[in-house]
Design a protein around this motif. Sequence first.
Motif, PDB file in Angstrom:
ATOM      1  N   GLU A 257      63.178  44.002  72.474  1.00 46.42           N
ATOM      2  CA  GLU A 257      63.094  44.600  71.140  1.00 46.42           C
ATOM      3  C   GLU A 257      64.336  45.425  70.838  1.00 46.42           C
ATOM      4  OE1 GLU A 257      58.253  44.725  70.830  1.00 46.42           O
ATOM      5  OE2 GLU A 257      59.332  46.635  70.910  1.00 46.42           O
TER       6      GLU A 257
ATOM      7  N   GLU B 266      66.786  44.886  67.654  1.00 46.68           N
ATOM      8  CA  GLU B 266      67.098  45.958  66.697  1.00 46.68           C
ATOM      9  C   GLU B 266      68.599  46.241  66.682  1.00 46.68           C
ATOM     10  OE1 GLU B 266      65.225  47.279  64.380  1.00 46.68           O
ATOM     11  OE2 GLU B 266      66.867  48.590  63.713  1.00 46.68           O
TER      12      GLU B 266
ATOM     13  N   ILE C 220      70.343  43.802  64.564  1.00 42.53           N
ATOM     14  CA  ILE C 220      70.179  44.102  63.134  1.00 42.53           C
ATOM     15  C   ILE C 220      71.108  45.249  62.731  1.00 42.53           C
ATOM     16  CG2 ILE C 220      68.550  45.018  61.442  1.00 42.53           C
ATOM     17  CD1 ILE C 220      66.376  43.347  62.936  1.00 42.53           C
ATOM     18  N   GLN C 221      71.185  46.255  63.580  1.00 38.25           N
ATOM     19  CA  GLN C 221      72.097  47.374  63.296  1.00 38.25           C
ATOM     20  C   GLN C 221      73.546  46.902  63.250  1.00 38.25           C
ATOM     21  OE1 GLN C 221      71.213  50.290  62.250  1.00 38.25           O
ATOM     22  NE2 GLN C 221      69.041  49.829  62.534  1.00 38.25           N
TER      23      GLN C 221
ATOM     24  N   TYR D 137      60.078  40.144  67.276  1.00 42.13           N
ATOM     25  CA  TYR D 137      60.587  41.339  66.591  1.00 42.13           C
ATOM     26  C   TYR D 137      61.372  40.939  65.348  1.00 42.13           C
ATOM     27  CZ  TYR D 137      62.738  45.978  66.166  1.00 42.13           C
ATOM     28  OH  TYR D 137      63.145  47.205  65.720  1.00 42.13           O
ATOM     29  N   MET D 138      62.215  39.918  65.503  1.00 44.62           N
ATOM     30  CA  MET D 138      63.053  39.473  64.381  1.00 44.62           C
ATOM     31  C   MET D 138      62.197  38.958  63.224  1.00 44.62           C
ATOM     32  SD  MET D 138      66.165  40.045  64.802  1.00 44.62           S
ATOM     33  CE  MET D 138      67.700  39.955  65.714  1.00 44.62           C
TER      34      MET D 138
ATOM     35  N   LEU E 244      59.490  39.976  62.133  1.00 50.27           N
ATOM     36  CA  LEU E 244      58.983  41.072  61.310  1.00 50.27           C
ATOM     37  C   LEU E 244      60.117  41.840  60.634  1.00 50.27           C
ATOM     38  CD1 LEU E 244      56.385  42.656  60.543  1.00 50.27           C
ATOM     39  CD2 LEU E 244      56.896  44.187  62.441  1.00 50.27           C
ATOM     40  N   ARG E 245      61.169  42.098  61.390  1.00 46.87           N
ATOM     41  CA  ARG E 245      62.228  43.005  60.916  1.00 46.87           C
ATOM     42  C   ARG E 245      63.224  42.360  59.960  1.00 46.87           C
ATOM     43  NH1 ARG E 245      64.074  47.243  59.727  1.00 46.87           N
ATOM     44  NH2 ARG E 245      65.757  47.748  61.170  1.00 46.87           N
TER      45      ARG E 245
ATOM     46  N   GLN F 181      62.603  42.520  56.324  1.00 46.04           N
ATOM     47  CA  GLN F 181      62.661  43.903  55.805  1.00 46.04           C
ATOM     48  C   GLN F 181      64.081  44.301  55.416  1.00 46.04           C
ATOM     49  OE1 GLN F 181      61.080  46.259  59.006  1.00 46.04           O
ATOM     50  NE2 GLN F 181      58.950  45.656  58.620  1.00 46.04           N
ATOM     51  N   VAL F 182      65.076  43.648  56.018  1.00 43.49           N
ATOM     52  CA  VAL F 182      66.466  44.020  55.711  1.00 43.49           C
ATOM     53  C   VAL F 182      67.153  42.917  54.907  1.00 43.49           C
ATOM     54  CG1 VAL F 182      66.745  45.601  57.661  1.00 43.49           C
ATOM     55  CG2 VAL F 182      67.235  43.162  57.985  1.00 43.49           C
TER      56      VAL F 182
END
Lengths: 244, 355
Positions: free
Chosen positions: B10, B14, B17-18, B38-39, B41-42, B45-46
């Motif tokens: 995870e 993350e 993504i950052q 994880y990806m 879901l995330r 969102q971005v």
Amino acid sequence: MATIFKRTSVLTDVPFHYCPGCGHGIVHRMVAEVIDELGIREKTAGVAPVGCAVFAYNYFDVDMYEAAHGRAPAVATGYKRVHPENVCFTYQGDGDLASIGTAEIVHAAHRGEKITTIFINNAIYGMTGGQMAPTTLVGQKTTTSPLGRDKNHCGEPIRIAEMLATINGSAFIARTALNNTANLVKTKAAIKKAFEAQLAGKGFSLVEILSPCPTNWGKSPAEAMDWLADNMIPYYPLGIMKEV
Amino acid sequence: MALKLMKGCEAIAEAAIQAGCRYFFGYPITPQNDIPEYMSLRLPQVGGCFLQAESELAAINMVYGAAGAGARVMTSSSSPGISLKQEGISTCCAAELPCVIVNMMRGGPGLGNIQASQGDYFQATKGGGHGDYHTIVIAPSSIQETVNMMGKAFDLAEEYRIPVMILADGLIGQMMEPVDMPNNPNPTMHDKPWAATGYKPGGAKQRAIINSLYIETEDLDTLEERLQNRYAVIRGKEVMVETYNTEGAEYILCAYGTVARVCKAAVRLCAEQGVKVGLVRPITLWPFPTKEVHDAIAQDSVKAALTVEVSAGQMYEDVRLAVNGCKEVAFMGKAGSMIPAAEDIAERILKMRRA
Ligand SMILES: Cc1ncc(C[n+]2csc(CCOP(=O)(O)OP(=O)(O)O)c2C)c(N)n1
Ligand code: SF4
Ligand SMILES: [Mg+2]
């Protein structure tokens, strides 16, 4: 002197490398004309296959990819997910799409991927010198079915258009042929509808085009067109299999 | 600094993504499933896109499509899945496409097991697919280091137009550690004038052709020269390595990834016995820190070196090449997933000393 026919501007002026009587060049022109007529050339990307059309990126004057053998629908998926507002088409032969790339094409359809696939069914592996394809007709002689395709040994030819039409994500699926003027007109109309389905965001679209390979069929261009009409069309019915 | 306890997979997701990664294509395989999960879901969102591909083959070709379209894109898998991706990795290298590929290595060959392993070193560093190419290979040894490396991985990929592989083992993916996660709303993106983003004849931007086919012998030669020159620059500028306690050491351990952490414990155990042992830990496996490994082992004080891996001896070959016969290099390790204990490593050093 008045110009009554000219190359569409969506094709480059690079001469095609195709054999005399080959169907690839005809379909290239139709696809390019449709892109031109729909006014989408600046937002269109194409994906070339591995097969005789491998150099399609030299011919279509739009952004182009060359994909590994059979992977064009996955490559188009990557492009389209990044640029959903753009248009993407794959151009694939029957070895590329119906053999090594079956997983990719089925799942592009299954996801309802908003791409358009131009599928050239010439019942043979053209580029590698005429080996049997999944679409080769029963009894058809190729370099790897020298005595003719035996259905007990390697099955009967696969009907891609019918198969993909069963998938919910498919929005437009048709099969056409290049053997006479009426069918050429229908082919171009089907290509246009396929792109329009993509533009409308309806889902996956594909046109399967029965196309001659005189070189590997061992026929003259005219004989090849007759053979296509007499042998391929009866097994591969023409028409629109799905339209939503 | 706000530390957060995070699971490796995870944290990697993350951190990507950052680092500005907005596209992920992958296929489930243990022990890295938490990355795609994880990806999924995330990323929405971005404003990004996660897609579960029908296979690893399709996933890497989607990466090819997205990278060619100019996106920051990654995929992840574990050993058997990475084998399937090799066609696409070779293709990305030939087409000079930047992307990041995470391999959470598990034991092989074949289906092997689902425990941590280092058996994919050869595959990762020597090419893996067909043809003359390299990918940059980064082998972090902690979750924090992995997190820190994600931004670097995307930057290197885009600067050199090359796939970058994060070669971790299942342990990194599955364990939890405190993490200082960067918060980077505006990561620097490289210009990609070569990408397929739309083409207007007569406009400023050239038509994009994303391609790995160079049918003329001379054209392929030109590509290879360009790639090999680029690799030479990367070898010169991008080596990352940690040396620990090496100066004046009597023995040098060589290890990467989580095994290097076990080796650090062995260094301390040896110190308690009055034996000075150092560790060289390649962080980039390609480019390999040939000079640093050589210099640590070639010191007059050094009697011999010991390479420790969870493999049958893969990095061992690069260590021996670096040392080039000037000192004895021994190997300790097993293929599969048997991770050596610090006590056993220390014991092996002490035994070498007695011999
Ligand atoms: C992975 C891989 N396998 C095999 C080949 C060799 N190959 C090149 S073209 C081709 C067949 C193409 O046939 P088809 O898709 O029917 O296209 P056509 O030439 O008939 O238009 C094959 C097998 C390749 N390039 N890559
Ligand atoms: S081999 Fe067949 S498919 Fe290929 S260019 Fe010649 S006629 Fe066309
Ligand atoms: Mg064919």
